[in-house]
Enzyme design. Sequence first.
Site, short mmCIF file in Angstrom:
data_model
loop_
_atom_site.label_atom_id
_atom_site.label_comp_id
_atom_site.label_asym_id
_atom_site.label_seq_id
_atom_site.Cartn_x
_atom_site.Cartn_y
_atom_site.Cartn_z
N SER A 1 -9.81 -35.94 91.87
CA SER A 1 -8.78 -36.90 91.51
C SER A 1 -8.09 -37.52 92.72
CB SER A 1 -7.74 -36.25 90.61
OG SER A 1 -6.96 -35.32 91.33
N LYS B 1 -0.97 -34.89 93.51
CA LYS B 1 -1.11 -36.34 93.28
C LYS B 1 -0.26 -37.08 94.31
CE LYS B 1 -3.34 -35.60 89.31
NZ LYS B 1 -4.79 -35.86 89.15
#
Length: 246
Positions: free
Chosen positions: A31, A96
């Site tokens: 990701s 993230k």
Amino acid sequence: MDTIRFFAGVAAVWLTIITFLFAPFHIPSESMQPSLEVGDRVLVSKWAYGYSRHSLPLGLGYYLPDNLDTRIFPRDPERGDVIVFRTPETRRNLIKRVIGLPGDVIMVQNGRLFINGEMVERAPVGQRTYLDHRGRQPVTVDAYLETLPNGVTHDIYERSDSYPLDNAGPFRVPAGQIFVMGDNRDSSTDSRVAPNPQYPQGGGPGYIDLTEVVGRAETVMFTLNRCRREDGLYCPTGRVWRGLQY
């Protein structure tokens, strides 16, 4: 007894370091490619944003009362920071990039990121093909250099501009929370996906409460995965003590 005291002292020092200073974190998914690759071991600074119950190691913070959801010596993340945070629904650590701050309006339209109504600049870098770490199948993506409004630049991947999360929002970030996204935009479940209380593993983190932030990723210490050097496949190198620029 001397041996017991020695190991107790070592354990106390270790707990102090990983609670208040630094802690390692491994990258389990794609990701955050290409900034972070599967298998990277990342050093996370615990002191960057202050401390909360989630700063405690081994998930011990979940055993403390919810009314202790406060921060000591708080400092808010900045746009573009790569952060580690805990998700209450799954009790997992995720990593993230901070895209939206409290009060921001975030929207993705046809693959393009908008912050407060302004399209975020991205410059094409070229195509790359890598092997998916699960199925070991080749994946071809377009690489871009994205520049956030505060000047932070980082590479992103897009498989296309028509994947399910390439049209999402608008999201108005509530007070005390932030909006995060993965750099590999079409392979990231992030704040674009709301939590699903009935099926936590199938939902996303949604907005991230500042008390759930564990720390800021500072550098890639080393990596345990080795990609195959084959013609036509992207294989990043130099992944030892490589700092993340902010």
